[in-house]
Scaffold this motif. Sequence first.
Motif, mmCIF file in Angstrom:
data_model
loop_
_atom_site.group_PDB
_atom_site.id
_atom_site.type_symbol
_atom_site.label_atom_id
_atom_site.label_comp_id
_atom_site.label_asym_id
_atom_site.label_seq_id
_atom_site.Cartn_x
_atom_site.Cartn_y
_atom_site.Cartn_z
ATOM 1 N N ARG A 109 1.143 -1.018 0.365
ATOM 2 C CA ARG A 109 -0.053 -0.246 0.189
ATOM 3 C C ARG A 109 0.702 1.294 0.480
ATOM 4 N NH1 ARG A 109 -3.756 -1.350 4.884
ATOM 5 N NH2 ARG A 109 -1.663 -1.919 5.991
ATOM 6 N N GLY A 110 0.481 2.387 -0.789
ATOM 7 C CA GLY A 110 1.199 3.586 -0.774
ATOM 8 C C GLY A 110 2.111 3.259 -1.750
ATOM 9 N N GLN A 111 2.613 2.903 -2.101
ATOM 10 C CA GLN A 111 3.687 2.520 -3.805
ATOM 11 C C GLN A 111 2.763 3.110 -4.927
ATOM 12 O OE1 GLN A 111 5.119 -1.593 -3.154
ATOM 13 N NE2 GLN A 111 6.957 -0.858 -2.777
ATOM 14 N N PRO A 138 -9.612 6.991 -10.117
ATOM 15 C CA PRO A 138 -9.375 8.582 -10.056
ATOM 16 C C PRO A 138 -8.493 8.957 -10.290
ATOM 17 C CG PRO A 138 -8.849 6.604 -8.542
ATOM 18 C CD PRO A 138 -10.080 5.902 -9.318
ATOM 19 N N ASP A 139 -7.882 10.306 -10.312
ATOM 20 C CA ASP A 139 -6.520 10.846 -11.344
ATOM 21 C C ASP A 139 -5.384 10.248 -10.619
ATOM 22 O OD1 ASP A 139 -7.573 14.317 -10.446
ATOM 23 O OD2 ASP A 139 -7.572 12.421 -12.265
ATOM 24 N N ARG A 140 -5.447 9.114 -9.378
ATOM 25 C CA ARG A 140 -4.470 8.297 -9.255
ATOM 26 C C ARG A 140 -3.980 7.229 -10.136
ATOM 27 N NH1 ARG A 140 -4.654 4.267 -6.253
ATOM 28 N NH2 ARG A 140 -6.917 3.975 -6.094
ATOM 29 N N PHE A 141 -4.469 6.954 -10.956
ATOM 30 C CA PHE A 141 -4.917 6.442 -12.536
ATOM 31 C C PHE A 141 -4.387 7.135 -13.600
ATOM 32 C CE2 PHE A 141 -5.825 2.523 -11.572
ATOM 33 C CZ PHE A 141 -6.518 1.712 -10.279
ATOM 34 N N SER A 142 -3.378 7.111 -14.009
ATOM 35 C CA SER A 142 -2.331 7.807 -14.989
ATOM 36 C C SER A 142 -2.564 7.073 -16.084
ATOM 37 C CB SER A 142 -2.491 9.040 -14.400
ATOM 38 O OG SER A 142 -0.632 8.413 -14.518
ATOM 39 N N GLY A 143 -1.559 7.287 -17.757
ATOM 40 C CA GLY A 143 -1.131 6.608 -18.968
ATOM 41 C C GLY A 143 -0.627 7.725 -19.842
ATOM 42 N N SER A 156 1.707 1.686 -24.275
ATOM 43 C CA SER A 156 1.850 2.821 -23.810
ATOM 44 C C SER A 156 1.990 2.184 -22.255
ATOM 45 C CB SER A 156 -0.118 2.554 -23.614
ATOM 46 O OG SER A 156 -0.270 3.255 -22.543
ATOM 47 N N GLU A 157 1.652 3.043 -21.568
ATOM 48 C CA GLU A 157 1.587 3.097 -20.061
ATOM 49 C C GLU A 157 0.912 3.093 -19.076
ATOM 50 O OE1 GLU A 157 6.623 3.301 -19.395
ATOM 51 O OE2 GLU A 157 5.786 4.442 -18.654
ATOM 52 N N LEU A 158 0.706 2.146 -18.040
ATOM 53 C CA LEU A 158 -0.593 2.779 -16.951
ATOM 54 C C LEU A 158 0.099 2.774 -15.682
ATOM 55 C CD1 LEU A 158 -3.337 2.526 -15.319
ATOM 56 C CD2 LEU A 158 -3.007 0.185 -15.355
ATOM 57 N N ASN A 159 -0.026 3.936 -14.917
ATOM 58 C CA ASN A 159 0.595 4.263 -13.547
ATOM 59 C C ASN A 159 -0.243 4.899 -12.966
ATOM 60 O OD1 ASN A 159 3.432 4.762 -14.899
ATOM 61 N ND2 ASN A 159 2.490 6.199 -16.342
ATOM 62 N N VAL A 160 -0.474 3.977 -11.686
ATOM 63 C CA VAL A 160 -0.981 3.947 -10.438
ATOM 64 C C VAL A 160 -0.392 4.530 -9.308
ATOM 65 C CG1 VAL A 160 -2.748 2.486 -9.268
ATOM 66 C CG2 VAL A 160 -2.685 2.148 -11.381
ATOM 67 N N ASN A 161 -0.666 5.611 -8.889
ATOM 68 C CA ASN A 161 -0.042 6.289 -7.003
ATOM 69 C C ASN A 161 -0.790 5.750 -6.726
ATOM 70 O OD1 ASN A 161 1.960 7.056 -8.703
ATOM 71 N ND2 ASN A 161 0.671 9.407 -9.333
ATOM 72 N N ALA A 162 0.202 5.398 -5.098
ATOM 73 C CA ALA A 162 -0.489 5.507 -3.589
ATOM 74 C C ALA A 162 -1.650 4.240 -3.910
ATOM 75 C CB ALA A 162 -1.389 6.997 -3.659
ATOM 76 N N ASP A 194 -6.837 -2.312 -5.209
ATOM 77 C CA ASP A 194 -6.145 -1.887 -6.757
ATOM 78 C C ASP A 194 -6.033 -3.467 -6.791
ATOM 79 O OD1 ASP A 194 -5.033 1.338 -5.774
ATOM 80 O OD2 ASP A 194 -6.586 0.794 -6.411
ATOM 81 N N SER A 195 -6.241 -3.950 -6.112
ATOM 82 C CA SER A 195 -5.179 -5.611 -6.354
ATOM 83 C C SER A 195 -6.563 -6.062 -7.569
ATOM 84 C CB SER A 195 -6.034 -6.258 -5.678
ATOM 85 O OG SER A 195 -4.118 -6.103 -4.452
#
Lengths: 115, 114
Positions: free
Chosen positions: A15-17, A61-66, A74-80, A85-86
């Motif tokens: 969590r948090g990574q 949410p905005d934690r998901f970006s690409g 393409s890349e998918l990034n997930v923050n926090a 999110d599993s």
Amino acid sequence: DAGVTQSPTHLIKTRGQQVTLRCSPKSGHDTVSWYQQALGQGPQFIFQYYEEEERQRGNFPDRFSGHQFPNYSSELNVNALLLGDSALYLCASSLGDGTGYQPQHFGDGTRLSIL
Amino acid sequence: AQSVTQLDSQVPVFEEAPVELRCNYSSSVSVYLFWYVQYPNQGLQLLLKYLSGSTLVKGINGFEAEFNKSQTSFHLRKPSVHISDTAEYFCAVSGTGGYNKLIFGAGTRLAVHP
């Protein structure tokens, strides 16, 4: 003719990574979509990239970006990261003619587990 | 907005028996309809699609589906199933007027028994 390829196949985070998932589209395709599939559920649309721009987004949410690169990968990034999110993250590619006509071709997904 | 309801979460059937997996959709606009199959630890494979024209659509592996606009249904059928058809099946829709974002149902688990 290579299909859609995703990497890595499995990933364990806490969590948090933050995490980055990668996708190479099927040869000839220029549009990439990302989906989240929680256990026992159908895939949920996250967003779609075309010409390096996000052109459609689902209810995430905005934690998901690409990002989409000039070679259409393409890349998918997930923050926090949260426990929720599993999921299996699926990438799909298609031709970007701006209609629903073009079917999407899916990769085998990245299984993300959050501890 | 669109939504998809798959009426059965699990369908058990014996080998060589016929099967029908039910799908209903809701949409305020015209839609394209799809059935995908997911084998364990794999992504989704397109079985068939309805875009326009004939309401009976034939796909891979002997599957077919019928589009019924008045009942907003798109049921998947196979006259004789094999053990290898055991998998998760997803019905999906996308609007005809915009980009090809897919809205999926929750899936139907088809279990074929010998």
